[in-house]
Design a protein around this motif. Structure first.
Motif, PDB file in Angstrom:
ATOM      1  N   SER A  38       0.844  -1.194   0.000  1.00 49.61           N
ATOM      2  CA  SER A  38       0.000   0.000   0.000  1.00 49.61           C
ATOM      3  C   SER A  38       0.880   1.245   0.000  1.00 49.61           C
ATOM      4  N   LYS A  39       0.655   2.115  -0.941  1.00 43.39           N
ATOM      5  CA  LYS A  39       1.475   3.326  -1.092  1.00 43.39           C
ATOM      6  C   LYS A  39       1.060   4.430  -0.124  1.00 43.39           C
ATOM      7  N   ASN A  40      -0.220   4.486   0.188  1.00 42.64           N
ATOM      8  CA  ASN A  40      -0.739   5.562   1.030  1.00 42.64           C
ATOM      9  C   ASN A  40      -0.727   5.135   2.497  1.00 42.64           C
ATOM     10  N   HIS A  41       0.091   5.813   3.285  1.00 44.98           N
ATOM     11  CA  HIS A  41       0.261   5.471   4.698  1.00 44.98           C
ATOM     12  C   HIS A  41      -1.067   5.509   5.456  1.00 44.98           C
ATOM     13  N   ASN A  42      -1.853   6.549   5.267  1.00 44.29           N
ATOM     14  CA  ASN A  42      -3.126   6.685   5.994  1.00 44.29           C
ATOM     15  C   ASN A  42      -4.116   5.600   5.601  1.00 44.29           C
ATOM     16  N   ALA A  43      -4.178   5.290   4.325  1.00 45.33           N
ATOM     17  CA  ALA A  43      -5.073   4.216   3.873  1.00 45.33           C
ATOM     18  C   ALA A  43      -4.626   2.883   4.459  1.00 45.33           C
ATOM     19  N   ARG A  44      -3.317   2.648   4.520  1.00 40.48           N
ATOM     20  CA  ARG A  44      -2.791   1.415   5.103  1.00 40.48           C
ATOM     21  C   ARG A  44      -3.216   1.288   6.559  1.00 40.48           C
ATOM     22  N   LEU A  45      -3.099   2.381   7.317  1.00 40.03           N
ATOM     23  CA  LEU A  45      -3.468   2.352   8.732  1.00 40.03           C
ATOM     24  C   LEU A  45      -4.953   2.109   8.922  1.00 40.03           C
ATOM     25  N   LEU A  46      -5.776   2.778   8.135  1.00 37.77           N
ATOM     26  CA  LEU A  46      -7.223   2.580   8.234  1.00 37.77           C
ATOM     27  C   LEU A  46      -7.597   1.141   7.892  1.00 37.77           C
ATOM     28  N   TRP A  47      -6.984   0.596   6.842  1.00 35.58           N
ATOM     29  CA  TRP A  47      -7.246  -0.785   6.443  1.00 35.58           C
ATOM     30  C   TRP A  47      -6.883  -1.740   7.576  1.00 35.58           C
ATOM     31  N   LEU A  48      -5.684  -1.554   8.164  1.00 37.07           N
ATOM     32  CA  LEU A  48      -5.246  -2.450   9.229  1.00 37.07           C
ATOM     33  C   LEU A  48      -6.144  -2.322  10.457  1.00 37.07           C
ATOM     34  N   LYS A  49      -6.524  -1.116  10.817  1.00 30.75           N
ATOM     35  CA  LYS A  49      -7.413  -0.934  11.970  1.00 30.75           C
ATOM     36  C   LYS A  49      -8.753  -1.610  11.740  1.00 30.75           C
ATOM     37  N   ARG A  50      -9.262  -1.547  10.509  1.00 29.16           N
ATOM     38  CA  ARG A  50     -10.525  -2.211  10.186  1.00 29.16           C
ATOM     39  C   ARG A  50     -10.383  -3.733  10.284  1.00 29.16           C
ATOM     40  N   LYS A  51      -9.259  -4.261   9.791  1.00 29.58           N
ATOM     41  CA  LYS A  51      -9.003  -5.705   9.880  1.00 29.58           C
ATOM     42  C   LYS A  51      -8.870  -6.140  11.339  1.00 29.58           C
ATOM     43  N   ILE A  52      -8.202  -5.334  12.150  1.00 28.14           N
ATOM     44  CA  ILE A  52      -8.057  -5.646  13.576  1.00 28.14           C
ATOM     45  C   ILE A  52      -9.420  -5.647  14.256  1.00 28.14           C
ATOM     46  N   SER A  53     -10.254  -4.680  13.924  1.00 29.35           N
ATOM     47  CA  SER A  53     -11.604  -4.622  14.497  1.00 29.35           C
ATOM     48  C   SER A  53     -12.408  -5.863  14.139  1.00 29.35           C
ATOM     49  N   ALA A  54     -12.268  -6.344  12.915  1.00 29.07           N
ATOM     50  CA  ALA A  54     -12.969  -7.555  12.478  1.00 29.07           C
ATOM     51  C   ALA A  54     -12.469  -8.768  13.257  1.00 29.07           C
ATOM     52  N   CYS A  55     -11.165  -8.866  13.479  1.00 31.02           N
ATOM     53  CA  CYS A  55     -10.606  -9.984  14.269  1.00 31.02           C
ATOM     54  C   CYS A  55     -11.112  -9.918  15.691  1.00 31.02           C
ATOM     55  N   ARG A  56     -11.126  -8.724  16.236  1.00 34.13           N
ATOM     56  CA  ARG A  56     -11.591  -8.527  17.615  1.00 34.13           C
ATOM     57  C   ARG A  56     -13.047  -8.960  17.740  1.00 34.13           C
ATOM     58  N   ALA A  57     -13.878  -8.588  16.763  1.00 36.75           N
ATOM     59  CA  ALA A  57     -15.302  -8.945  16.784  1.00 36.75           C
ATOM     60  C   ALA A  57     -15.487 -10.458  16.696  1.00 36.75           C
TER      61      ALA A  57
END
Length: 62
Positions: A38-57
């Motif tokens: 992923s080239k865009n740092h902010n998009a990468r962080l948002l994507w990872l946070k969303r994936k983490i939230s899904a794992c947590r759920a």
């Protein structure tokens, strides 16, 4: 996976719990590739946070 975790360690704003869930996210080769390429740092962080939230759920359901 090691490169993903190294990159994650250089990012502020993730708790130890977040990092433990990120390890689950990075079990997938596709997820590792998306994170690393992923080239865009902010998009990468948002994507990872969303994936983490899904794992947590998922772990709270089980």
């Amino acid at each position: 996976m090691e490169k993903c975790l190294d990159k994650l360690d250089r990012i502020d704003g993730f708790t130890y719990e977040d990092r433990s869930y990120a390890m689950e996210v990075f079990e997938s080769a596709i997820n590792r590739e998306v994170f690393m390429k992923s080239k865009n740092h902010n998009a990468r962080l948002l994507w990872l946070k969303r994936k983490i939230s899904a794992c947590r759920a998922l772990t709270t359901i089980m």
